[in-house]
Design a protein around this motif. Structure first.
Motif, PDB file in Angstrom:
ATOM      1  N   PHE A  87     136.134  46.168  42.693  1.00 34.15           N
ATOM      2  CA  PHE A  87     134.672  46.211  42.668  1.00 34.15           C
ATOM      3  C   PHE A  87     134.160  47.065  43.820  1.00 34.15           C
ATOM      4  O   PHE A  87     134.770  47.123  44.886  1.00 34.15           O
ATOM      5  CB  PHE A  87     134.092  44.800  42.828  1.00 34.15           C
ATOM      6  CG  PHE A  87     134.086  43.965  41.584  1.00 34.15           C
ATOM      7  CD1 PHE A  87     132.923  43.347  41.155  1.00 34.15           C
ATOM      8  CD2 PHE A  87     135.242  43.763  40.843  1.00 34.15           C
ATOM      9  CE1 PHE A  87     132.916  42.554  40.013  1.00 34.15           C
ATOM     10  CE2 PHE A  87     135.247  42.979  39.700  1.00 34.15           C
ATOM     11  CZ  PHE A  87     134.074  42.379  39.285  1.00 34.15           C
ATOM     12  N   ARG A  88     133.023  47.723  43.590  1.00 34.20           N
ATOM     13  CA  ARG A  88     132.346  48.439  44.665  1.00 34.20           C
ATOM     14  C   ARG A  88     131.745  47.402  45.619  1.00 34.20           C
ATOM     15  O   ARG A  88     131.154  46.411  45.184  1.00 34.20           O
ATOM     16  CB  ARG A  88     131.225  49.316  44.095  1.00 34.20           C
ATOM     17  CG  ARG A  88     130.560  50.196  45.139  1.00 34.20           C
ATOM     18  CD  ARG A  88     129.443  51.018  44.564  1.00 34.20           C
ATOM     19  NE  ARG A  88     128.235  50.187  44.521  1.00 34.20           N
ATOM     20  CZ  ARG A  88     127.210  50.433  43.728  1.00 34.20           C
ATOM     21  NH1 ARG A  88     127.221  51.438  42.878  1.00 34.20           N
ATOM     22  NH2 ARG A  88     126.143  49.662  43.758  1.00 34.20           N
ATOM     23  N   VAL A  89     131.872  47.616  46.910  1.00 37.65           N
ATOM     24  CA  VAL A  89     131.338  46.696  47.910  1.00 37.65           C
ATOM     25  C   VAL A  89     130.063  47.286  48.498  1.00 37.65           C
ATOM     26  O   VAL A  89     130.060  48.427  48.970  1.00 37.65           O
ATOM     27  CB  VAL A  89     132.365  46.438  49.039  1.00 37.65           C
ATOM     28  CG1 VAL A  89     131.776  45.498  50.090  1.00 37.65           C
ATOM     29  CG2 VAL A  89     133.654  45.881  48.473  1.00 37.65           C
ATOM     30  N   ASP A  90     128.977  46.512  48.462  1.00 42.97           N
ATOM     31  CA  ASP A  90     127.702  46.918  49.052  1.00 42.97           C
ATOM     32  C   ASP A  90     127.327  45.929  50.151  1.00 42.97           C
ATOM     33  O   ASP A  90     127.102  44.752  49.883  1.00 42.97           O
ATOM     34  CB  ASP A  90     126.578  46.919  48.005  1.00 42.97           C
ATOM     35  CG  ASP A  90     126.782  47.937  46.908  1.00 42.97           C
ATOM     36  OD1 ASP A  90     127.386  48.986  47.181  1.00 42.97           O
ATOM     37  OD2 ASP A  90     126.332  47.682  45.776  1.00 42.97           O
ATOM     38  N   HIS A  91     127.275  46.422  51.390  1.00 40.54           N
ATOM     39  CA  HIS A  91     126.830  45.574  52.493  1.00 40.54           C
ATOM     40  C   HIS A  91     125.311  45.609  52.609  1.00 40.54           C
ATOM     41  O   HIS A  91     124.716  44.707  53.180  1.00 40.54           O
ATOM     42  CB  HIS A  91     127.482  46.020  53.798  1.00 40.54           C
ATOM     43  CG  HIS A  91     128.960  45.826  53.787  1.00 40.54           C
ATOM     44  ND1 HIS A  91     129.559  44.592  53.896  1.00 40.54           N
ATOM     45  CD2 HIS A  91     129.970  46.706  53.643  1.00 40.54           C
ATOM     46  CE1 HIS A  91     130.872  44.726  53.847  1.00 40.54           C
ATOM     47  NE2 HIS A  91     131.151  46.004  53.681  1.00 40.54           N
ATOM     48  N   GLY A  92     124.705  46.657  52.062  1.00 37.95           N
ATOM     49  CA  GLY A  92     123.258  46.794  52.026  1.00 37.95           C
ATOM     50  C   GLY A  92     122.880  47.585  50.794  1.00 37.95           C
ATOM     51  O   GLY A  92     123.605  48.474  50.379  1.00 37.95           O
ATOM     52  N   TRP A  93     121.767  47.250  50.171  1.00 39.89           N
ATOM     53  CA  TRP A  93     121.313  47.955  48.973  1.00 39.89           C
ATOM     54  C   TRP A  93     119.808  47.769  48.837  1.00 39.89           C
ATOM     55  O   TRP A  93     119.219  46.874  49.451  1.00 39.89           O
ATOM     56  CB  TRP A  93     122.057  47.479  47.721  1.00 39.89           C
ATOM     57  CG  TRP A  93     121.778  46.071  47.298  1.00 39.89           C
ATOM     58  CD1 TRP A  93     120.826  45.657  46.402  1.00 39.89           C
ATOM     59  CD2 TRP A  93     122.420  44.881  47.750  1.00 39.89           C
ATOM     60  NE1 TRP A  93     120.850  44.290  46.269  1.00 39.89           N
ATOM     61  CE2 TRP A  93     121.820  43.786  47.087  1.00 39.89           C
ATOM     62  CE3 TRP A  93     123.444  44.617  48.650  1.00 39.89           C
ATOM     63  CZ2 TRP A  93     122.205  42.463  47.302  1.00 39.89           C
ATOM     64  CZ3 TRP A  93     123.829  43.297  48.862  1.00 39.89           C
ATOM     65  CH2 TRP A  93     123.216  42.248  48.196  1.00 39.89           C
ATOM     66  N   GLU A  94     119.184  48.626  48.045  1.00 41.74           N
ATOM     67  CA  GLU A  94     117.746  48.539  47.818  1.00 41.74           C
ATOM     68  C   GLU A  94     117.423  47.185  47.202  1.00 41.74           C
ATOM     69  O   GLU A  94     118.040  46.768  46.225  1.00 41.74           O
ATOM     70  CB  GLU A  94     117.284  49.658  46.883  1.00 41.74           C
ATOM     71  CG  GLU A  94     115.793  49.704  46.715  1.00 41.74           C
ATOM     72  CD  GLU A  94     115.334  50.861  45.852  1.00 41.74           C
ATOM     73  OE1 GLU A  94     114.213  50.784  45.345  1.00 41.74           O
ATOM     74  OE2 GLU A  94     116.096  51.828  45.682  1.00 41.74           O
ATOM     75  N   GLY A  95     116.462  46.486  47.766  1.00 42.96           N
ATOM     76  CA  GLY A  95     116.063  45.185  47.247  1.00 42.96           C
ATOM     77  C   GLY A  95     116.920  44.033  47.754  1.00 42.96           C
ATOM     78  O   GLY A  95     116.763  42.897  47.313  1.00 42.96           O
TER      79      GLY A  95
END
Length: 187
Positions: free
Chosen positions: A128-136
């Motif tokens: 899976f792609r890991v996002d520590h920060g994202w829009e919203g």
């Protein structure tokens, strides 16, 4: 001071009642829309095999364009306020450090393409792609892992949220075990 405390307690009860009402509406909506699942154009949601360690709810099948057939699961020991499916990102603010929230959506029927890449089943959290920060992003402590996949002619959007930016091995293993219980839509 007493008045402020009473107002806080009242807001807390109202919030809990709204979360329970949302859960009931979701369950009833799933039951109501499941009758529509036989109609042309409707898509069934993915589902999870039952586990005492997890709670899950679903929309049921849907042929409503803006309502993707989905299933949500949260660790049973979590703050249940985080399981009000129609307010997903706000609910993530309620995740405790040891909570895991999984959201899987049926995005259509088709083979692999540029967006929905071929994947082996069951899905592997390591891919899976890991996002520590994202829009919203609703809270800085929430980590998002996401994957858009094509499996056996189903397009799925699967997301795993941790109540911490640094999930330990135990949390990671628990999330993988729940992904192992994820079932493809039934047709």
């Amino acid at each position: 001071m007493g008045l402020l405390r009473r107002m806080y307690e009242m807001n807390k009860r109202v919030g809990s009642a709204l979360a329970v009402c949302g859960l009931v509406v979701t369950l009833l909506g799933g039951a109501a829309t499941s009758a529509a699942s036989g109609r042309r154009g409707s898509l069934p949601p993915p589902s999870f095999r039952p586990s005492a360690a997890w709670l899950s709810v679903t929309t049921g099948s849907s042929n409503i364009p803006n309502l993707a057939p989905s299933v949500w699961a949260i660790t049973a020991r979590s703050n249940l306020a985080a399981l009000a499916p129609f307010d997903n990102f706000s609910n993530l603010r309620h995740l405790s450090r040891n909570a895991i929230y999984i959201w899987a959506t049926t995005a259509g029927r088709a083979g692999a393409d540029a967006t929905f890449r071929h994947a082996e089943w069951p899905l592997r959290l390591l891919r899976f792609r890991v996002d520590h920060g994202w829009e919203g992003q609703p809270a800085a402590n929430v980590q998002q892992r996401l994957r858009w996949v094509a499996v056996r002619d189903w397009h799925l959007d699967v997301r795993v949220y941790f109540g911490t930016q640094h999930p330990n091995r135990r949390l990671f293993a628990a999330a993988q075990q729940e992904l192992d219980r994820l079932l493809l839509p039934n047709r």
